[in-house]
Design an enzyme around this catalytic site. Structure first.
Site, short mmCIF file in Angstrom:
data_model
loop_
_atom_site.label_atom_id
_atom_site.label_comp_id
_atom_site.label_asym_id
_atom_site.label_seq_id
_atom_site.Cartn_x
_atom_site.Cartn_y
_atom_site.Cartn_z
N ALA A 44 43.67 56.67 21.01
CA ALA A 44 42.54 55.81 20.66
C ALA A 44 41.35 56.65 20.17
O ALA A 44 40.68 56.29 19.21
CB ALA A 44 42.13 54.98 21.87
N TYR A 46 41.51 59.66 18.87
CA TYR A 46 41.89 60.23 17.58
C TYR A 46 41.68 59.20 16.47
O TYR A 46 41.08 59.49 15.44
CB TYR A 46 43.36 60.66 17.64
CG TYR A 46 43.83 61.31 16.36
CD1 TYR A 46 43.67 62.68 16.16
CD2 TYR A 46 44.41 60.56 15.36
CE1 TYR A 46 44.09 63.28 14.99
CE2 TYR A 46 44.83 61.14 14.18
CZ TYR A 46 44.67 62.50 13.99
OH TYR A 46 45.06 63.08 12.83
N GLU A 128 16.07 41.03 36.91
CA GLU A 128 16.76 39.74 36.83
C GLU A 128 17.16 39.31 38.24
O GLU A 128 17.67 40.12 39.00
CB GLU A 128 18.06 39.87 36.01
CG GLU A 128 17.85 40.29 34.60
CD GLU A 128 19.16 40.72 33.94
OE1 GLU A 128 20.24 40.50 34.52
OE2 GLU A 128 19.09 41.29 32.85
N LYS A 130 19.33 38.34 41.16
CA LYS A 130 20.75 38.63 41.35
C LYS A 130 21.42 37.38 41.88
O LYS A 130 21.26 37.01 43.05
CB LYS A 130 20.93 39.80 42.32
CG LYS A 130 22.38 40.21 42.46
CD LYS A 130 22.49 41.52 43.22
CE LYS A 130 23.92 42.04 43.22
NZ LYS A 130 24.85 41.17 43.94
N ASP A 132 24.15 34.95 43.30
CA ASP A 132 25.29 35.12 44.19
C ASP A 132 26.43 34.23 43.70
O ASP A 132 26.66 33.15 44.24
CB ASP A 132 24.87 34.76 45.62
CG ASP A 132 25.81 35.37 46.63
OD1 ASP A 132 26.68 36.16 46.22
OD2 ASP A 132 25.68 35.04 47.82
N TYR A 239 24.00 37.90 31.24
CA TYR A 239 23.07 38.99 31.55
C TYR A 239 23.50 40.39 31.12
O TYR A 239 22.81 41.35 31.40
CB TYR A 239 22.75 39.01 33.04
CG TYR A 239 23.97 39.09 33.96
CD1 TYR A 239 24.87 40.15 33.89
CD2 TYR A 239 24.19 38.10 34.91
CE1 TYR A 239 25.96 40.22 34.73
CE2 TYR A 239 25.28 38.16 35.76
CZ TYR A 239 26.17 39.22 35.66
OH TYR A 239 27.24 39.29 36.49
N LYS A 327 18.18 44.52 47.20
CA LYS A 327 18.57 43.34 47.98
C LYS A 327 17.44 42.87 48.88
O LYS A 327 16.64 43.66 49.36
CB LYS A 327 19.79 43.69 48.86
CG LYS A 327 21.05 44.06 48.09
CD LYS A 327 21.56 42.90 47.31
CE LYS A 327 23.02 42.60 47.40
NZ LYS A 327 23.90 43.12 48.35
N CYS A 420 43.34 52.81 75.47
CA CYS A 420 43.73 52.06 74.28
C CYS A 420 44.31 50.71 74.69
O CYS A 420 45.25 50.66 75.49
CB CYS A 420 44.77 52.85 73.48
SG CYS A 420 45.46 51.89 72.11
N CYS A 423 48.33 50.65 73.43
CA CYS A 423 49.41 51.46 73.98
C CYS A 423 49.11 51.97 75.39
O CYS A 423 49.97 52.56 76.02
CB CYS A 423 49.73 52.63 73.06
SG CYS A 423 48.47 53.93 73.08
N CYS A 438 42.00 56.58 70.48
CA CYS A 438 43.23 56.52 71.27
C CYS A 438 43.94 57.85 71.11
O CYS A 438 44.09 58.37 70.00
CB CYS A 438 44.10 55.37 70.75
SG CYS A 438 45.82 55.51 71.21
N CYS A 444 51.29 55.41 69.48
CA CYS A 444 50.54 54.15 69.59
C CYS A 444 50.95 53.23 68.45
O CYS A 444 50.69 53.52 67.29
CB CYS A 444 49.04 54.41 69.55
SG CYS A 444 48.07 52.88 69.48
S1 IVH Z 1 24.77 43.37 36.00
C1 IVH Z 1 26.51 47.10 34.96
N1 IVH Z 1 23.12 41.38 36.43
O1 IVH Z 1 26.23 41.42 41.03
C2 IVH Z 1 26.20 45.70 35.16
N2 IVH Z 1 25.02 41.62 37.85
O2 IVH Z 1 26.73 43.76 42.66
C3 IVH Z 1 26.76 45.09 36.38
N3 IVH Z 1 25.23 39.88 39.54
O3 IVH Z 1 29.44 42.09 39.80
C4 IVH Z 1 26.39 43.71 36.59
N4 IVH Z 1 23.42 38.75 38.98
O4 IVH Z 1 28.65 39.64 39.84
C5 IVH Z 1 24.25 42.02 36.83
N5 IVH Z 1 21.60 39.67 36.70
C6 IVH Z 1 22.71 40.28 37.08
C7 IVH Z 1 23.50 39.81 38.15
C8 IVH Z 1 24.65 40.52 38.50
C9 IVH Z 1 24.46 38.82 39.80
C10 IVH Z 1 26.45 40.25 40.29
C11 IVH Z 1 27.66 40.51 39.43
C12 IVH Z 1 28.06 41.93 39.75
C13 IVH Z 1 27.44 42.11 41.09
C14 IVH Z 1 27.22 43.58 41.38
#
Ligand code: IVH
Length: 699
Positions: A44, A46, A128, A130, A132, A239, A327, A420, A423, A438, A444
């Site tokens: 790839a 190359y 951004e 995050k 869930d 994103y 977080k 333990c 065992c 253990c 065990c």
């Molecule tokens: S960027 C390199 N942006 O978080 C880029 N992830 O802990 C990687 N997630 O697997 C992801 N909001 O499922 C990105 N604004 C956001 C996000 C986001 C939620 C999740 C995503 C990722 C996980 C990583």
């Protein structure tokens, strides 16, 4: 991607230089491929270099050289992409939990790029929320949505196109202009409102409710019948960029705008922040507004805005160096601790686990929590029957953080038995450690079974038909005690066939599955040994670095001496820290571990490195950098080489494949010439590694 990109961006003077370098580089690659029968790069890469040459010659016909590589016959084209394989891997993110850790993240970036403190202070990020949910990858070809996949293991995901097509947030067509091919990444989620309605409907229908919106979204996306998915109001925030066939926006901020212009939903709260203080302020604002949002978030993702810098930083392990998840603090709840159970792991560690009255902690039903070790129980004075505080942070296993005092009734303190539970052997606690182990070793059953189960697990020997139940069964019969015993099971084939639940065919299939694994990749073998802290990623790093089982063993045994060259080399592998190095040395210090390896060596046919050959452009190659590099720091050069599968060494030897000559390269130039090793300058190396043409670091 880079071939087109470089060809489009280049001016004439740059093109002339690149064509000259390409002529030299492709000649070297051809020589290695045809004459030495030892290709220096994968097909790839190359092809990419050849395509770049063709595109540049097409754009600047006057620059076509007399010695143009276009006159030579190329290597075979590499095959099409596999259906579920992401063109660019889907990464995960490292976590930080406060300003200090966030600052450390910025410092790491600065060190890697060789920035001054003032420059580091000016790095802009996009913040951004995050979400869930579940990450997915959407592929558009010529503006048409052709495929959508889940993240899977990051390399390959499940094709859920039919289900994704039912979602309003995913356009079937992108309005022009668009690149020929693009992978767009985003998060699929279910709003809190939709989650509550779905669970109410589940209960009415007598079905089990989902534990949280994330699980509900995952369940909805994996429906076999798209008509069911269509009834679940899934949403998407886009994103990130995966593969793209044309140059994309220069900043992440502009990329998000482009996504919006294509009709994709981008989180409206996303914001460009100019420094760490602004990032912290964003965090605080969002934490306050969190509960008012109609979807679950667990923090903020900060992404370096400058995409050229993102490209240079690349990733380490499974996470990019240019992004991080900050977080929110953990969520807490109170519940009753009914009983403390002791679990025995494959290394014999006795781990106390709290069995809890079911409780909802931040949207997840929790029934078990880790108590870590005896000291923790004593320190927190946790007793069976107590009301306790439980907390969870992100994906971390729930923890008991303390007891609700005063107690409702008096209870006696918990006594941690130093025996333990499986065992009955006595437990030992080495000086300076917190964990009781253990002492039963391979007598065990818990340890043997855990260890063998790990040995045959998917990332290890991956033997079909040998699950935990079978391992227990064969262990009780005395057939299975050590990993090597697996490869002696064939002598019992007839007996296995006669056992309850088995037959001739299933016994034969098992033996065949085992036989197929007598040849195994080194990384799988290293991982299978179950050394503490050696997960599959670290195993791959080690396999890639040391190349062969014999070499790895020898080096690990020598690394036992603190300060030895071998110990220093081990510590210099990116991703291998002191704690990991200590575990490796400790493993090899044990006579019984060395005996296990000898025994395995005697039953295995071959330990190979194929896995890495398939992986990177420079898999299995050894590269030496010498002299001063002007466009990147040494750690960056090393990381790029390792990402492509190469091993980086400090000295030139017969085993060296490529020497990259920086400015003022010294004696290694002569050594390389003597040994006939391929050499190239920094510009040639950048081409080979698929990096854009030179932008000097010191301007
Ligand atoms: S960027 C390199 N942006 O978080 C880029 N992830 O802990 C990687 N997630 O697997 C992801 N909001 O499922 C990105 N604004 C956001 C996000 C986001 C939620 C999740 C995503 C990722 C996980 C990583």
């Amino acid at each position: 991607m880079l071939a087109e990109q470089t060809a489009e961006e280049t001016d004439e003077a740059q093109a002339a230089r690149t064509l000259e370098q390409l002529a030299r580089l492709l000649r070297q690659l051809d020589a290695a491929y045809h004459q030495a029968d030892a290709p220096l790069v994968d097909d790839a890469t190359y092809d990419r270099l050849r395509t770049l040459n063709t595109l540049l010659e097409k754009r600047f016909p006057g620059l076509r050289r007399a010695d143009s590589p276009a006159q030579d016959i190329g290597a075979p084209a590499s095959g099409p992409f596999r259906r579920h394989r992401h063109m660019v891997p889907m990464l995960s993110l490292d976590n930080v939990f406060g300003r200090e850790e966030f600052d450390a993240f910025i410092n790491r970036i600065a060190r890697f790029l060789g920035l001054t403190e003032a420059q580091a202070h000016e790095l802009a990020f996009v913040a951004e929320p995050k979400i869930d949910g579940l990450s997915i990858s959407l592929t558009y070809e010529h503006g048409r949505f052709i495929r959508g996949t889940t993240r899977g293991d990051g390399t390959e995901g499940e094709d859920v196109t039919a289900n994704l097509r039912t979602m309003d947030d995913i356009p079937d067509h992108l309005p022009a202009p668009y690149p020929d091919v693009i992978e767009i990444r985003g998060e699929v989620f279910l709003s809190k409102q939709a989650f509550l309605e779905l669970n109410a409907a589940q209960e009415r229908a007598g079905e089990k409710p989902f534990a949280n919106p994330r699980n509900a979204a995952a369940g909805s996306l994996r429906q076999l019948d798209p008509a069911i998915t269509a009834k679940r109001p899934l949403s998407l925030f886009a994103y990130a960029a995966g593969f793209c066939s044309a140059p994309l926006a220069a900043t992440h901020h502009d990329y998000l705008k482009q996504l919006e212009a294509w009709g994709l939903r981008v989180n409206p709260l996303s914001l460009r922040v100019g420094n760490a203080a602004e990032a912290e302020a964003f965090m605080a604002r969002l934490a306050r507004g969190r509960s008012a949002l109609d979807y679950d978030i667990d923090g903020v993702v900060y992404k370096l805005d400058d995409r050229a810098l993102q490209e240079r930083l690349g990733f380490a392990g499974r996470a990019p160096r240019w992004a991080v998840a900050w977080k929110f603090p953990a969520e807490q709840a109170i519940t009753r601790l009914e009983k403390i159970e002791i679990q025995v792991g494959r290394t014999g560690a006795l781990t106390p686990v709290a069995l809890l009255q079911a409780v909802n902690v931040g949207g997840v039903i929790v029934t078990r929590a880790s108590l870590h070790n005896e000291d923790e129980i004593t320190r927190k004075d946790i007793r069976e029957g107590d009301l306790v505080h439980v907390q969870r942070a992100g994906d971390v296993i729930p923890q008991v953080t303390g007891v609700v005092l005063p107690r409702d009734v008096e209870r006696s303190p918990y006594v941690f038995e130093h025996v333990c539970p499986i065992c009955g052997a006595h437990a030992e606690r080495p000086e300076g450690e917190v964990v009781w182990r253990c002492s039963g070793g391979l007598t065990c059953p818990a340890q043997v079974v855990e260890r063998l189960t790990h040995f045959v697990s998917r990332d290890a020997f991956d033997i079909d038909g040998l699950g935990e139940r079978t391992i227990v069964e064969f262990h009780e019969l005395g057939w299975l005690r050590t990993p090597a015993d697996i490869f002696r099971l064939h002598v019992h084939e007839a007996e296995i066939a006669g056992r309850d639940g088995w037959g001739k065919l299933s016994a034969h299939n098992l033996v065949t599955a085992i036989e197929a694994r007598r040849t195994i990749e080194l990384s799988r073998l290293i991982y299978a040994l179950g050394i503490r802290r050696i997960g599959i990623n670290n195993a791959r790093l080690l396999a890639r670095h040391y190349g062969s089982l014999a070499n790895w063993r020898q080096q690990m045994e020598k690394a036992a001496i603190i300060g030895s060259d071998e110990r220093l080399e081990l510590g210099s592998i990116t991703g291998i820290g002191t704690a990991i190095a200590d575990e490796l040395v400790a493993f090899f210090a044990e006579e019984h571990n060395r005996a296990t390896l000898d025994d395995l060596d005697s039953v295995l046919a071959r330990v190979t490195d194929e896995e890495m050959v398939a992986e990177g452009a420079l898999s299995g190659k050894t590269i030496v950098f010498t002299g001063t590099l002007v466009t990147m720091t040494r750690p960056e050069a090393r990381a790029v080489a390792e990402r492509l599968g190469a091993r980086v060494s400090d000295s030139v030897s017969k085993k060296t494949d490529i020497v990259v000559l920086g400015e003022k390269a010294g004696s290694k130039v002569r050594k390389a010439a003597e040994l006939g090793v391929t050499t190239m300058d920094e510009a040639g190396w950048r081409l080979l590694a698929g990096m854009p043409p030179i932008t000097p670091r010191h301007e």
